[in-house]
Design a protein around this motif. Structure first.
Motif, PDB file in Angstrom:
ATOM      1  N   LEU A   1       0.822  -1.218   0.000  1.00  0.00           N
ATOM      2  CA  LEU A   1       0.000   0.000   0.000  1.00  0.00           C
ATOM      3  C   LEU A   1       0.851   1.260   0.000  1.00  0.00           C
ATOM      4  CD1 LEU A   1      -2.849  -0.891   2.535  1.00  0.00           C
ATOM      5  CD2 LEU A   1      -3.029  -0.672   0.041  1.00  0.00           C
ATOM      6  N   ALA A   2       2.050   1.174   0.572  1.00  0.00           N
ATOM      7  CA  ALA A   2       2.933   2.344   0.631  1.00  0.00           C
ATOM      8  C   ALA A   2       3.399   2.781  -0.749  1.00  0.00           C
ATOM      9  CB  ALA A   2       4.138   2.057   1.518  1.00  0.00           C
ATOM     10  N   THR A   3       3.279   1.918  -1.739  1.00  0.00           N
ATOM     11  CA  THR A   3       3.625   2.300  -3.111  1.00  0.00           C
ATOM     12  C   THR A   3       2.494   3.091  -3.767  1.00  0.00           C
ATOM     13  OG1 THR A   3       2.737   0.287  -4.178  1.00  0.00           O
ATOM     14  CG2 THR A   3       4.997   0.187  -3.318  1.00  0.00           C
ATOM     15  N   GLN A   4       1.384   3.261  -3.030  1.00  0.00           N
ATOM     16  CA  GLN A   4       0.188   3.960  -3.499  1.00  0.00           C
ATOM     17  C   GLN A   4      -0.383   3.324  -4.775  1.00  0.00           C
ATOM     18  OE1 GLN A   4       1.500   8.144  -3.655  1.00  0.00           O
ATOM     19  NE2 GLN A   4       0.672   8.432  -1.602  1.00  0.00           N
ATOM     20  N   PRO A   5      -0.705   2.042  -4.685  1.00  0.00           N
ATOM     21  CA  PRO A   5      -1.216   1.341  -5.869  1.00  0.00           C
ATOM     22  C   PRO A   5      -2.650   1.716  -6.217  1.00  0.00           C
ATOM     23  CG  PRO A   5      -1.386  -0.080  -3.972  1.00  0.00           C
ATOM     24  CD  PRO A   5      -0.661   1.166  -3.506  1.00  0.00           C
ATOM     25  N   LYS A   6      -2.945   1.596  -7.482  1.00  0.00           N
ATOM     26  CA  LYS A   6      -4.334   1.714  -7.930  1.00  0.00           C
ATOM     27  C   LYS A   6      -4.964   0.328  -7.956  1.00  0.00           C
ATOM     28  CE  LYS A   6      -3.083   5.701 -10.772  1.00  0.00           C
ATOM     29  NZ  LYS A   6      -2.906   6.207 -12.163  1.00  0.00           N
TER      30      LYS A   6
END
Length: 243
Positions: A153-158
């Motif tokens: 989630l820290a990679t800011q996924p779509k």
């Protein structure tokens, strides 16, 4: 609903072993798509192809209207596709906070300041805010699973790809994972969730896709798929070890 990911005629072979023969499906924006299938169906291989770890032999992957079949892991992660692995492998000698930051800095291409802010937000989401200073090697299985999700989630996924995050957990722990996935969905992230636990598919997904023998067999509402003759036929037949 509009599709954020479209997979058409996806296939991958290793020599004469055709692990994925022809897989077709769409993932809609803001949807949780469950994926089930016997061992050997090619579920994890499919995630590896979607993330760029493996290159497909044939077919196309379209993400937000762009064909990405030939893109590598870094570009896909940077573009908004994150994933977890079946066996969590955190950096055990780093803290929970530092582990989440790794996702932001190296996967999300954030500055250290941005990654710290994102790590705090993610820790709240995954329920580890009270364990930020704990070394990851000290975590129990449930918290390791939460941390695995947090780093992704820290990679800011779509799109978030989950590979059996419920495996090995107790019934109450599985319930907490279902609620976490619902929270992730509420934050606008689309999810593909591979799992063998029927409860997760019935309570935590919007649709379920049955994968067997390298092809998509049926896809629809969770209860309809679980009660379908296709599921009965596939599971009665058993399968080999997961490819």
């Amino acid at each position: 609903m509009s599709a954020i990911l479209t997979v058409k005629d996806l296939g991958i072979s290793f020599g004469s072993n055709h692990v994925l023969k022809s897989v077709n499906f769409q993932l809609n924006e803001g949807e949780v798509l469950g994926v089930i299938g016997p061992n050997g169906a090619g579920k994890t291989v499919m995630l590896n192809v979607l993330t760029g770890i493996l290159k497909p032999t044939k077919g196309t992957i379209t993400f937000e209207g762009k064909e990405i079949s030939k893109e590598g892991i870094t570009d896909r992660c940077k573009g908004g596709i994150g994933r977890t692995f079946q066996v969590p492998r955190p950096f055990e000698k780093m803290t929970v906070f530092e582990n989440i930051m790794v996702g932001g800095v190296f996967g999300g291409r954030m500055s250290e300041k941005q990654a710290k802010e994102e790590a705090l937000r993610v820790a709240e989401t995954i329920g580890l805010s009270d364990k930020l200073s704990l070394f990851a090697g000290k975590l129990g299985l449930l918290d390791r699973k939460r941390l695995e999700i947090g780093r992704a989630l820290a990679t800011q996924p779509k799109i978030l790809l989950l590979d059996e995050v419920g495996g090995g957990l107790t019934e109450s722990e599985v319930e907490s994972i279902i609620q976490l996935v619902k929270t992730v969905k509420a934050q606008g992230v689309s999810v593909i969730w591979i799992e063998h636990i029927i409860r997760t598919m019935l309570e935590g997904t919007d649709r379920v896709l049955l994968l067997a023998d390298g092809v998509d067999v049926v896809c629809g509402k969770p209860m309809e798929v679980m009660n379908s003759k296709e599921v009965s036929r596939v599971y009665m037949g058993g399968g080999d070890d997961e490819a």
